[in-house]
Design an enzyme around this catalytic site. Sequence first.
Site, PDB file in Angstrom:
ATOM      1  N   ARG A  56       0.096   8.694 -10.087  1.00 47.74           N
ATOM      2  CA  ARG A  56      -0.068   7.466  -9.285  1.00 47.74           C
ATOM      3  C   ARG A  56       0.532   6.248  -9.982  1.00 47.74           C
ATOM      4  O   ARG A  56       1.096   5.363  -9.340  1.00 47.74           O
ATOM      5  CB  ARG A  56      -1.561   7.221  -8.999  1.00 47.74           C
ATOM      6  CG  ARG A  56      -2.214   8.275  -8.119  1.00 47.74           C
ATOM      7  CD  ARG A  56      -3.692   7.966  -7.923  1.00 47.74           C
ATOM      8  NE  ARG A  56      -3.895   6.642  -7.349  1.00 47.74           N
ATOM      9  CZ  ARG A  56      -3.822   6.350  -6.053  1.00 47.74           C
ATOM     10  NH1 ARG A  56      -3.586   7.305  -5.180  1.00 47.74           N
ATOM     11  NH2 ARG A  56      -4.015   5.127  -5.627  1.00 47.74           N
ATOM     12  N   ASP A  69       0.836  -1.212   0.000  1.00 51.61           N
ATOM     13  CA  ASP A  69       0.000   0.000   0.000  1.00 51.61           C
ATOM     14  C   ASP A  69       0.865   1.253   0.000  1.00 51.61           C
ATOM     15  O   ASP A  69       2.020   1.227   0.403  1.00 51.61           O
ATOM     16  CB  ASP A  69      -0.928  -0.029   1.226  1.00 51.61           C
ATOM     17  CG  ASP A  69      -2.124   0.905   1.057  1.00 51.61           C
ATOM     18  OD1 ASP A  69      -2.388   1.365  -0.071  1.00 51.61           O
ATOM     19  OD2 ASP A  69      -2.794   1.175   2.076  1.00 51.61           O
ATOM     20  N   GLY A  70       0.258   2.351  -0.453  1.00 57.63           N
ATOM     21  CA  GLY A  70       0.932   3.651  -0.407  1.00 57.63           C
ATOM     22  C   GLY A  70       1.632   4.033  -1.704  1.00 57.63           C
ATOM     23  O   GLY A  70       2.346   5.043  -1.743  1.00 57.63           O
ATOM     24  N   ASN A 130     -10.840  -2.852  -5.649  1.00 58.00           N
ATOM     25  CA  ASN A 130     -10.045  -1.908  -6.453  1.00 58.00           C
ATOM     26  C   ASN A 130     -10.667  -1.627  -7.829  1.00 58.00           C
ATOM     27  O   ASN A 130     -10.280  -0.666  -8.497  1.00 58.00           O
ATOM     28  CB  ASN A 130      -8.599  -2.395  -6.624  1.00 58.00           C
ATOM     29  CG  ASN A 130      -7.758  -2.256  -5.366  1.00 58.00           C
ATOM     30  OD1 ASN A 130      -6.861  -3.056  -5.108  1.00 58.00           O
ATOM     31  ND2 ASN A 130      -8.009  -1.231  -4.551  1.00 58.00           N
ATOM     32  N   LEU A 160      -7.054  -4.632   7.431  1.00 63.83           N
ATOM     33  CA  LEU A 160      -6.742  -5.746   6.532  1.00 63.83           C
ATOM     34  C   LEU A 160      -7.327  -5.551   5.133  1.00 63.83           C
ATOM     35  O   LEU A 160      -6.892  -6.211   4.191  1.00 63.83           O
ATOM     36  CB  LEU A 160      -7.242  -7.067   7.128  1.00 63.83           C
ATOM     37  CG  LEU A 160      -6.482  -7.545   8.370  1.00 63.83           C
ATOM     38  CD1 LEU A 160      -7.163  -8.760   8.985  1.00 63.83           C
ATOM     39  CD2 LEU A 160      -5.028  -7.881   8.025  1.00 63.83           C
ATOM     40  N   GLY A 194       0.325   5.290  -4.394  1.00 60.77           N
ATOM     41  CA  GLY A 194      -0.204   6.573  -4.863  1.00 60.77           C
ATOM     42  C   GLY A 194       0.378   7.734  -4.071  1.00 60.77           C
ATOM     43  O   GLY A 194       0.819   8.741  -4.641  1.00 60.77           O
TER      44      GLY A 194
HETATM   45  C1  IPE Z   1      -5.441  -2.732  -0.171  1.00 59.02           C
HETATM   46  O1  IPE Z   1      -5.115  -1.426  -0.430  1.00 59.02           O
HETATM   47  C2  IPE Z   1      -5.521  -3.512  -1.451  1.00 59.02           C
HETATM   48  C3  IPE Z   1      -4.251  -3.851  -2.051  1.00 59.02           C
HETATM   49  C4  IPE Z   1      -3.088  -3.630  -1.532  1.00 59.02           C
HETATM   50  C5  IPE Z   1      -4.334  -4.508  -3.324  1.00 59.02           C
HETATM   51  P1  IPE Z   1      -6.228  -0.310  -0.680  1.00 59.02           P
HETATM   52  O2  IPE Z   1      -5.489   0.976  -0.822  1.00 59.02           O
HETATM   53  O3  IPE Z   1      -7.116  -0.712  -1.786  1.00 59.02           O
HETATM   54  O4  IPE Z   1      -7.081  -0.366   0.680  1.00 59.02           O
HETATM   55  P2  IPE Z   1      -7.920   0.745   1.440  1.00 59.02           P
HETATM   56  O5  IPE Z   1      -8.913   1.280   0.463  1.00 59.02           O
HETATM   57  O6  IPE Z   1      -6.962   1.790   1.906  1.00 59.02           O
HETATM   58  O7  IPE Z   1      -8.541   0.024   2.605  1.00 59.02           O
HETATM   59  C1  IPE Z   2      -1.384   0.110  -3.342  1.00 60.08           C
HETATM   60  O1  IPE Z   2      -1.201   1.479  -3.435  1.00 60.08           O
HETATM   61  C2  IPE Z   2      -1.616  -0.556  -4.669  1.00 60.08           C
HETATM   62  C3  IPE Z   2      -2.994  -1.036  -4.880  1.00 60.08           C
HETATM   63  C4  IPE Z   2      -3.968  -0.976  -4.018  1.00 60.08           C
HETATM   64  C5  IPE Z   2      -3.290  -1.616  -6.155  1.00 60.08           C
HETATM   65  P1  IPE Z   2      -2.405   2.481  -3.508  1.00 60.08           P
HETATM   66  O2  IPE Z   2      -2.758   2.705  -4.942  1.00 60.08           O
HETATM   67  O3  IPE Z   2      -3.543   2.049  -2.660  1.00 60.08           O
HETATM   68  O4  IPE Z   2      -1.749   3.798  -2.920  1.00 60.08           O
HETATM   69  P2  IPE Z   2      -2.415   4.849  -1.927  1.00 60.08           P
HETATM   70  O5  IPE Z   2      -2.956   4.077  -0.763  1.00 60.08           O
HETATM   71  O6  IPE Z   2      -3.491   5.549  -2.683  1.00 60.08           O
HETATM   72  O7  IPE Z   2      -1.285   5.751  -1.534  1.00 60.08           O
HETATM   73 MG    MG Z   3      -4.098   2.362  -0.745  1.00 62.53          MG
END
Ligand code: IPE
Ligand code: IPE
Ligand code: MG
Length: 230
Positions: A29, A16-17, A64, A184, A19
């Site tokens: 992103r 995560d993170g 997603n 989670l 973006g």
């Molecule tokens: C969790 O991240 C899903 C993946 C890592 C694929 P998200 O960014 O989608 O989750 P939320 O929306 O912050 O809970």
């Molecule tokens: C995790 O990064 C990748 C996926 C969920 C596919 P994010 O795209 O959720 O990045 P943030 O949470 O927006 O920073």
């Molecule tokens: Mg995320």
Amino acid sequence: MPEDLKIPTHIAFIMDGNGRWAKRRLMPRKYGHKMGVEALKRVIAVCEKLGIKEVSFYAFSTENWSRPQDEIDALLAMIKKFADEEMKEYVDKNYRIRFMGELHRLPEETQKALENIARAAANNTGIVVNIGINYGGRDEIARAAQKAASAAQPVTVEAISARLDTAGMSDPDVIVRCAGEKRLSNFMLWQCAYAELVFVDDFWPDFNEETIVRILKEYSGRERRFGGLK
Ligand code: IPE
Ligand code: IPE
Ligand code: MG
């Protein structure tokens, strides 16, 4: 490497993170996701080196799909590229590649590429690399329960476990959520029962060997009881 580091059998990562990592650099992103793939490669290599037997990653959730179409397209294109390039190499390195989630919602050529990889790696005996794509824990449990019911099996814990996408794998010893989030997000809801949860502030694209060692140090200090007495 610290001597007293406990090496889990199975470690799972909620990547995560991406973006936010890109936004901080005034980049789109998509660039964060691209660097996220680089981190994925680094982490797989570190886990293999440390002797971890199974590693799971959350790449794309059932939720997603609610993101903008251009981001979804970019993510799916990266998954296809990863399959065509790195995963093929992993198969040659004896890694066992598996997927969790329903692949049929993916573009047909991506689905085929992933299925071919999983098939080619099915008898490999090295590290198990399990990737969640169109994966949701609730969906996985519902599908497993439906399979047990359709086979006219009593719906027991064992019957469900044997029909999950992770059938045959051990439950994760550690689940890592990064980027400062403490949830989670529908990841391995069945398998997480006795997992140690580790939360770190690091954004996924920054993950490297130091991050993994820091996580394993935290894990090594945990006392696991599985409901029993010490
Ligand atoms: C969790 O991240 C899903 C993946 C890592 C694929 P998200 O960014 O989608 O989750 P939320 O929306 O912050 O809970
Ligand atoms: C995790 O990064 C990748 C996926 C969920 C596919 P994010 O795209 O959720 O990045 P943030 O949470 O927006 O920073
Ligand atoms: Mg995320």
